[in-house]
Design a protein around this motif. Structure first.
Motif, short mmCIF file in Angstrom:
data_model
loop_
_atom_site.label_atom_id
_atom_site.label_comp_id
_atom_site.label_asym_id
_atom_site.label_seq_id
_atom_site.Cartn_x
_atom_site.Cartn_y
_atom_site.Cartn_z
N LEU A 118 -59.96 44.15 97.44
CA LEU A 118 -58.89 43.64 97.37
C LEU A 118 -57.87 43.78 98.55
N SER A 119 -56.98 42.70 98.71
CA SER A 119 -56.26 42.90 99.97
C SER A 119 -55.08 43.77 99.79
N LYS A 120 -54.40 44.22 100.88
CA LYS A 120 -53.08 44.89 100.91
C LYS A 120 -52.07 44.27 99.85
N GLU A 121 -52.02 43.19 100.03
CA GLU A 121 -51.23 42.13 99.18
C GLU A 121 -51.54 42.09 98.14
N GLN A 122 -52.65 41.87 97.43
CA GLN A 122 -53.01 41.97 96.09
C GLN A 122 -52.73 43.51 95.39
N LYS A 123 -53.09 44.48 96.26
CA LYS A 123 -52.76 45.80 95.65
C LYS A 123 -51.03 46.16 95.48
N SER A 155 -65.27 40.47 96.95
CA SER A 155 -64.73 41.10 97.98
C SER A 155 -63.48 42.32 97.51
N LYS A 157 -56.28 49.33 91.74
CA LYS A 157 -58.03 48.68 92.07
C LYS A 157 -58.91 49.22 90.95
#
Length: 67
Positions: A15-20, A13, A30
């Motif tokens: 990366l989510s905004k929070e993960q970034k 998947s 990323k």
């Protein structure tokens, strides 16, 4: 990560905004994650055997816990 039918490993998947945001706190992005995911996939598939991270001794002793 997931394994594809051709035997390659890929991130499953985006990366989510929070993960970034979390990565950014540590100076990562990323592209860093994608690069290391590719290396991990190569190791899993048996195409590479070098370690992902090599630790070098700093010569400093770890602080002792106070009693």
């Amino acid at each position: 990560m997931m394994i594809k039918p051709d035997g390659t490993y890929r991130l499953d998947s985006a990366l989510s905004k929070e993960q970034k945001q979390i990565l950014n706190v540590f100076g990562l992005d990323k592209q860093h994650v994608k690069k290391h995911a590719q290396r991990i996939g190569d190791i899993y598939a048996g195409r590479k055997s070098e370690p992902l991270l090599t630790l070098k001794p700093s010569g400093k002793q770890a602080p002792r816990a106070s009693e």
